[in-house]
Structure formats: C-alpha cells, structure tokens
Write a protein that holds these residues in place. Sequence first.
Motif, PDB file in Angstrom:
ATOM      1  N   PHE A 134       0.861  -1.167   0.080  1.00 58.30           N
ATOM      2  CA  PHE A 134      -0.002  -0.200  -0.052  1.00 58.30           C
ATOM      3  C   PHE A 134       1.019   1.275  -0.079  1.00 58.30           C
ATOM      4  N   ALA A 206      -3.207   3.489  -0.551  1.00 53.73           N
ATOM      5  CA  ALA A 206      -3.908   3.009  -1.800  1.00 53.73           C
ATOM      6  C   ALA A 206      -2.836   1.523  -2.289  1.00 53.73           C
ATOM      7  N   HIS A 209      -6.147  -2.657  -6.068  1.00 54.23           N
ATOM      8  CA  HIS A 209      -7.682  -2.546  -6.286  1.00 54.23           C
ATOM      9  C   HIS A 209      -8.535  -2.182  -4.944  1.00 54.23           C
ATOM     10  N   GLU A 210      -7.814  -1.375  -3.957  1.00 56.14           N
ATOM     11  CA  GLU A 210      -8.550  -0.860  -2.922  1.00 56.14           C
ATOM     12  C   GLU A 210      -7.794   0.349  -2.051  1.00 56.14           C
ATOM     13  N   VAL A 211      -8.687   1.114  -1.619  1.00 55.49           N
ATOM     14  CA  VAL A 211      -8.141   2.275  -0.916  1.00 55.49           C
ATOM     15  C   VAL A 211      -8.886   2.423   0.090  1.00 55.49           C
ATOM     16  N   ILE A 212      -7.818   2.681   1.389  1.00 53.25           N
ATOM     17  CA  ILE A 212      -8.375   2.924   2.580  1.00 53.25           C
ATOM     18  C   ILE A 212      -7.908   4.596   3.130  1.00 53.25           C
ATOM     19  N   THR A 213      -9.119   5.041   3.479  1.00 53.89           N
ATOM     20  CA  THR A 213      -8.694   6.777   3.608  1.00 53.89           C
ATOM     21  C   THR A 213      -8.952   6.677   5.250  1.00 53.89           C
TER      22      THR A 213
END
Length: 250
Positions: A134, A206, A209-213
């Motif tokens: 990430f 990031a 295929h996925e993003v954590i915010t």
Amino acid sequence: MTRILLCGCNGKMGRVIAACVKEREDCKIVAGIDIRTDPFGDFPVYASPSEVQEEADVVIDFSHPALLSPLLQFGLEHKLPLVLCTTGYNHDQVNALKQASHKIPVFYSGNMSLGINLLIGLSKKAAQVLGEDFDIEIIEKHHNQKIDAPSGTALMIADAISSVEDRQMTYMYDRHSQRKKRDKNEIGLHSVRGGTIVGEHEVIFAGPHEVITLSHSAQSKEIFANGSINAAVFLAKQPAGLYDMSDLLK
C-alpha cells in the motif's frame, strides 16, 4: 489554580485560549506575551518573556518559531514548564527544546487535538497491517494565513507511520519536477491553503484494487485551545522531561 503565561496571546489561537480559560475554574492567565502589546483581557501583555513580572506555573506558546530561543531561556532561568504548540521548528530548534527538557518539563506537540492523536494511532496500525503493498499519501488543508507547509500535524503522522515501518521511508513533498514512477518507500505530503479551513488531515493507503482513507476535520480552534490548556494543567505538576499527547491521554 494553575497560573498560565500565554505566549502569542493576541493571535487567533491566543484569543481562543483566553476565552476558554475564562470558562474554567482550575486555571487562569496571569500575563501574556505578544509583539502587539495592546491588552484585550484582564491580564497585562509584554513584548518579550524577559519583561514579564507576574509569577506563573506554566507557559503556553502559540506564537512563532523565532521566539523559541528566548522562551527556552526564560523557562530554564525560572524553572518554568513550557507547553510548546507552535509548529514550523527546524531540526536545531527541536534538538534545543529536547535539551531543555532535561532540566524543565517540556510538552511538545504539533497538534493538541485528541482526535488527531487518535488518527495518528490508527495510521500506525494501518501501516503495520497493510504493509508494503500500500502506497501512503497524506493531504493536509488549512486556512490561507498559515505560514508553514506541510503542517506540523502532517509531519507528525508521517513520522508516526515511519516509526512502525521496517523499511526506510522518505518524504516526497513535490512531484512536478520529477518524471519517474512512485517509489514504494515514499510517503507523499501535500498541502492545501485556502479560506478559513481550520484544519483537515487525510491519510490515504492505496493498494492493489482498494483504497483505505483515514481523515480528521477540525470544526473549531477550541479543540486545540482546550488541548493546550489541559496540557498546561497537567505539565505544571510534572518533573523535568519531554511530554506529548500520549502522556496526557494515559
């Protein structure tokens, strides 16, 4: 009753702190320090620490990095605890306040908000769990009067994430002059300045295929004011040493 000397008292944060102190019974402001010496409250205002005549138990500083040296000298001479909330210190200044903490209590934090410090903890946990797959980017937004960039809080977040990484992280402040792919060991830091934004911080992880915010939005300067006041009441009773929000929250 904790007696507070408020440095930067005529600034925006200083006035908010003064208003918050008036609502409390465990502390009071006995004097202020500011380049503008016009008093606005029930305490005198001096142009420099050396002019202060009143007895105090602790200093809260929300002023300018240039005042750190005389403030440290004043604290050391009078054995006075210092709550340092000003951001934008350089490496030498940080080392100087750390040295002073061997002789007096020093509370140093780039952000006095409980919520921000929770965000920092969550960011560290996310970095540990998500690992190298990430990419990490930090976006901070503040009002158009803020001088330093990136914010001290953004750097706090980046430093906290770096502390739990097995790899050596580097900070990337600007990409426009470089034509190359993003390095996996980068933490990107980006600043937005506009309007009257109190303070917003967003940490983006990031991955494939996925993003954590994770994000925090300050709605009022009172959260920073109350944090600094709580720190002052706490620090006035402590021995020499370097303290931060993690000590206040124990």
